[in-house]
Design a protein around this motif. Structure first.
Motif, short mmCIF file in Angstrom:
data_model
loop_
_atom_site.label_atom_id
_atom_site.label_comp_id
_atom_site.label_asym_id
_atom_site.label_seq_id
_atom_site.Cartn_x
_atom_site.Cartn_y
_atom_site.Cartn_z
N TRP A 222 0.64 -1.16 0.14
CA TRP A 222 0.03 0.26 0.01
C TRP A 222 0.63 0.75 -0.26
O TRP A 222 0.43 2.20 -0.84
CB TRP A 222 -0.47 -0.10 1.33
CG TRP A 222 -0.26 0.06 2.28
CD1 TRP A 222 0.13 -0.28 3.14
CD2 TRP A 222 -0.34 1.68 3.20
NE1 TRP A 222 0.11 -0.69 4.64
CE2 TRP A 222 0.13 1.21 4.15
CE3 TRP A 222 -0.11 3.10 3.12
CZ2 TRP A 222 0.25 2.19 5.78
CZ3 TRP A 222 -0.44 3.96 3.84
CH2 TRP A 222 -0.26 3.72 4.75
N LYS A 223 2.11 1.49 0.79
CA LYS A 223 2.49 2.51 0.20
C LYS A 223 3.20 2.45 -0.92
O LYS A 223 3.74 3.68 -1.30
CB LYS A 223 4.38 1.95 1.99
CG LYS A 223 3.47 2.01 2.72
CD LYS A 223 4.66 1.44 4.54
CE LYS A 223 4.19 1.60 5.38
NZ LYS A 223 4.91 1.25 6.40
N LEU A 224 3.96 1.57 -1.21
CA LEU A 224 4.03 1.68 -2.83
C LEU A 224 3.49 1.84 -3.36
O LEU A 224 3.26 3.19 -4.77
CB LEU A 224 4.81 0.28 -3.06
CG LEU A 224 5.84 0.03 -3.15
CD1 LEU A 224 6.54 -1.20 -3.74
CD2 LEU A 224 6.92 1.31 -4.25
N ALA A 225 2.03 2.08 -3.71
CA ALA A 225 0.81 1.89 -4.87
C ALA A 225 0.48 3.85 -4.27
O ALA A 225 0.39 4.53 -5.16
CB ALA A 225 -0.08 1.32 -4.09
N THR A 231 0.34 9.81 -3.66
CA THR A 231 -0.50 10.60 -2.67
C THR A 231 0.52 9.64 -1.75
O THR A 231 -0.53 9.77 -0.47
CB THR A 231 -2.10 9.51 -2.80
OG1 THR A 231 -1.66 8.47 -3.25
CG2 THR A 231 -2.74 10.56 -4.27
N ALA A 232 1.54 9.99 -1.18
CA ALA A 232 2.02 9.39 -0.31
C ALA A 232 2.67 10.61 0.78
O ALA A 232 3.17 11.57 -0.09
CB ALA A 232 2.91 8.68 -0.68
N GLY A 233 2.43 10.63 1.84
CA GLY A 233 3.57 11.26 2.41
C GLY A 233 4.79 10.97 2.74
O GLY A 233 5.33 10.46 1.76
N GLU A 234 5.74 12.09 3.15
CA GLU A 234 7.29 12.38 2.43
C GLU A 234 7.94 11.14 2.86
O GLU A 234 8.97 11.16 2.08
CB GLU A 234 7.99 14.17 3.35
CG GLU A 234 9.10 14.03 2.57
CD GLU A 234 10.07 15.34 2.83
OE1 GLU A 234 11.39 15.32 3.41
OE2 GLU A 234 9.31 15.55 3.54
N ASP A 238 10.15 4.81 3.47
CA ASP A 238 11.23 4.65 4.49
C ASP A 238 10.71 4.37 6.01
O ASP A 238 10.98 3.36 6.49
CB ASP A 238 11.77 6.25 5.17
CG ASP A 238 12.67 6.32 3.56
OD1 ASP A 238 13.40 5.48 2.65
OD2 ASP A 238 12.93 7.65 3.72
N SER A 239 9.13 4.71 5.97
CA SER A 239 8.55 3.84 6.89
C SER A 239 8.39 1.88 7.01
O SER A 239 8.63 1.54 8.14
CB SER A 239 7.47 4.22 7.83
OG SER A 239 6.53 3.99 6.58
N TYR A 240 8.73 2.18 5.58
CA TYR A 240 8.76 -0.06 5.51
C TYR A 240 9.70 -0.58 6.44
O TYR A 240 9.08 -1.27 6.78
CB TYR A 240 8.19 0.07 3.81
CG TYR A 240 8.91 -1.92 3.66
CD1 TYR A 240 7.44 -2.58 4.10
CD2 TYR A 240 9.76 -1.92 2.69
CE1 TYR A 240 7.85 -3.82 3.63
CE2 TYR A 240 10.96 -2.83 2.60
CZ TYR A 240 9.13 -4.42 3.00
OH TYR A 240 10.04 -5.95 3.08
N ARG A 399 -1.25 13.89 7.33
CA ARG A 399 -0.77 14.43 6.26
C ARG A 399 0.48 13.26 5.75
O ARG A 399 1.42 13.16 5.14
CB ARG A 399 0.19 15.43 7.25
CG ARG A 399 -1.10 16.84 7.01
CD ARG A 399 -0.19 17.96 6.65
NE ARG A 399 -0.11 18.14 8.65
CZ ARG A 399 -1.24 19.04 9.50
NH1 ARG A 399 -2.03 19.16 8.22
NH2 ARG A 399 -1.28 18.79 10.59
N ALA A 400 1.71 12.58 7.45
CA ALA A 400 2.55 11.55 7.47
C ALA A 400 2.46 10.72 6.64
O ALA A 400 3.55 10.55 6.13
CB ALA A 400 2.05 10.87 8.65
N PHE A 401 0.63 10.28 6.48
CA PHE A 401 0.64 8.85 5.97
C PHE A 401 0.67 9.13 4.02
O PHE A 401 0.72 8.49 3.27
CB PHE A 401 -0.65 8.50 6.34
CG PHE A 401 -0.42 7.17 7.42
CD1 PHE A 401 0.53 6.56 7.11
CD2 PHE A 401 -1.17 7.41 8.52
CE1 PHE A 401 0.52 6.13 8.68
CE2 PHE A 401 -0.67 7.41 9.71
CZ PHE A 401 0.09 5.76 9.73
#
Length: 607
Positions: A222-225, A231-234, A238-240, A399-401
């Motif tokens: 989902w983070k890559l998507a 539409t991803a936070g900055e 990296d949080s992965y 915002r973070a996400f």
């Protein structure tokens, strides 16, 4: 020991790996993925503008371009070696073997666990007069553990541990493994990421490789998507690694502890009896061990000391009463979107706070439930709590996400059934508040291929999703989810950590897990697969290093995924399923940097 909500099937399902692979491949094809078999990745490059993966097969070398590449190609990951990931390793201390054979005399070894002063044997009747055997010899690592296992060597090992002679013939599958463990120092190097056994390997016991790889795929997908959709936070991508690497270290530690208890030292008998008593007693003591092995106790790092106690915990799949009827948490997450649950009238203020992200976040009002003791709860697409009331501002978490808000020019995603900006049901919703299934790329109401699709119903190049797969040594089921629309790239990734022996791959990542990744209907994500002696997976879609033809080893392929506006600029928008072995992409070894291969670790087996 592993709980599920009332009305759901049993918590643990034993499913043959081949069946899992077929389901995942069907899901991939329905989403528009092309699968190429007989190809092996032999080069990976990255640069400021994207990545490129080359694969060699019967048709020659093909090059696939994308924005990121994910190496989910197993314990002997080619991607990890070519990208130069550092790792911490734990040397092998035991020798283990596995195989499906006809054992004689008939009935000489009953199914189950057998412990002697020389080691362990695990026997399982798989039908057709075939026994699935696993052995564990704690005298030390095999002196030539990278050589293929033969049926006579397996016969001698079983006879030695059991203390009596057996006959053995007609081997269908043979493998050796050990307790060699590895953990990548990081899960990301620029545009290259690792998942599953490519990132972490350990002694295969308890199905934990399956769980760990599954959760890698869920977290990363989902983070890559959202990253590819803009539409991803900055720091979202990296949080992965920050979330999943500590979980992998914990798996390595507890499998080493389990193996310590399995060593045939008589001095360990009191400790074994103590643990056996705790497990048999159940209750809180047994629950701790069960939740550790099942990974249900995984808690992700919180964003700050002010965070709610819910943050980072897996949200239980409870039944919810909404204005449109009864539903449950997992049903509301089926579209691959984040979910904001509002409980009670006072929670309306959180719907207003989330309004700038209305195109991304699904808002659902529900009656309060004791298990979810908060006014509002933000559930990430992977099922973990990202925020809860009492843990700082909701807007800060969003915002973070997902960045400041939905990007200008991007129309809001179609609201799922039951969604409106304030969480009240919209007209036309289905009775249970769920969303009608949206046809996958190539589908039509009557089930016939859509115009412009290929004869088998899959979409031509340019409409890509991804599923990677592999085989090794485990059984498990991956739940497909999400999906993307034609003209966009979405992905489903999975891996299998210790699949049932003797099965091949094509839809989930091997030696690791199987799972789902929802692409929010517009972005792209992917996961590859691999395994020794079976197929691996790559993904569709321009640069790390080239593989040294002399250093390539059995192990497979990465998966790349991207949005490719001009399909003619790359090879077909397809997935490549590679095979171990083969040569590098360049005939001149001087053209390639030394690297690749040579990894130690379990191949195929599992206890």
């Amino acid at each position: 020991m592993i709980g599920v909500p009332v009305g759901e099937p049993e918590a643990v399902l034993k499913v043959v790996q081949g069946d899992v692979e077929r389901v995942l491949e069907e899901r991939a094809r329905a989403a528009g993925v092309g699968v190429w078999r007989g190809y092996r990745v032999c080069g990976v490059w990255q640069g400021p503008g994207g990545v490129r993966v080359s694969a060699r097969g019967a048709g020659g070398v093909r090059v696939f371009g994308g924005e990121f590449v994910v190496g989910a190609d197993g314990a002997r990951s080619v991607v990890r070696e070519l990208a130069g990931f550092a790792s911490r390793t734990y040397p092998a201390t035991v020798s283990a073997m596995a195989g499906d054979v006809r054992l004689g005399p008939v009935g000489a070894l009953r199914p189950g666990w057998h412990r002697t002063e020389r080691g362990w044997i695990l026997a399982r009747d798989v039908g057709g007069s075939v026994m699935r055997l696993r052995t564990l010899n704690c005298a030390g690592p095999h002196p030539a553990r990278h050589t293929p296992l033969g049926v006579e060597e397996l016969r001698r090992e079983v006879s030695f541990i059991a203390g009596r002679e057996f006959t053995m013939r007609a081997p269908r599958w043979l493998s050796r493994f050990s307790d060699f463990s590895r953990l990548a120092a990081s899960y990301r190097e620029g545009r290259v990421l690792l998942a599953g056994d490519a990132a972490h390997v350990h002694f295969p016991i308890g199905g934990q490789g399956l769980s760990a790889g599954l959760l890698d795929a869920l977290d990363l997908g989902w983070k890559l998507a959202f990253t590819l959709a803009g539409t991803a936070g900055e720091d979202l991508l990296d949080s992965y690694g920050a979330e999943r690497r500590p979980a992998a270290q914990r798996v390595i530690d507890n499998t080493r502890a389990q193996l310590a208890l399995m060593r045939p030292d008589p001095g360990l008998e009191p400790l074994r009896e103590l643990f056996g008593e705790l497990m048999a007693r159940g209750g809180a003591e047994g629950a701790v061990l069960a939740s550790m092995v099942s990974a249900q106790d995984t808690v992700l790092p919180a964003r700050g000391a002010w965070s709610s106690p819910w943050e980072g915990r897996f949200v239980p799949n409870v039944v919810l009463e909404t204005a449109r009827g009864r539903t449950e948490v997992t049903a509301l997450l089926g579209a691959g979107r984040p979910l904001l649950l509002l409980f009670g009238e006072r929670a309306a203020r959180f719907a207003r706070e989330a309004r700038p992200w209305a195109g991304l976040v699904r808002v659902v009002r529900a009656a309060p439930v004791p298990v979810l003791d908060c006014e509002a709860l933000l559930v990430r697409p992977d099922g973990y709590a990202g925020w809860a009331s009492g843990g700082g501002e909701l807007a800060g978490a969003l915002r973070a996400f997902f960045g400041p808000a939905a990007p200008a020019g991007n129309p809001p995603a179609r609201p799922a059934a039951g969604d409106t900006p304030d969480g009240n049901p919209a007209a036309g919703d289905t009775p249970d508040g769920s969303t009608p299934v949206r046809p996958a790329a190539g589908d039509t109401p009557d089930g016939n291929p859509a115009a412009g699709s290929t004869p088998d119903g899959s979409m031509p190049a340019g409409n890509t999703s991804a599923v990677g797969a592999s085989a090794g040594s485990t059984s498990g089921v991956g739940a497909p989810a999400g999906g993307g629309s034609a003209g966009s790239t979405s992905a489903v990734g999975a891996s299998v950590g210790e699949a049932e022996a003797g099965t091949a791959a094509a839809g989930a990542s091997a030696g690791d897990p199987s799972a789902m990744v929802g692409g929010a209907g517009q972005a792209s994500a992917m996961v590859g697969g691999d395994v020794s002696g079976t197929a691996s997976a790559v993904l569709e879609p321009s640069p790390v290093r080239d593989a040294d033809p002399s250093a390539t080893v059995a192990g497979g392929a990465p998966v790349a995924a991207s949005r490719v506006p001009d399909a003619s600029a790359v090879a077909d928008a397809s997935a490549v399923v590679g095979e171990p072995g083969g040569q590098g992409c360049f005939p001149d070894p001087q053209a390639a940097s030394a690297g690749g291969g040579g990894a130690d670790g379990p191949v195929g087996g599992g206890l």
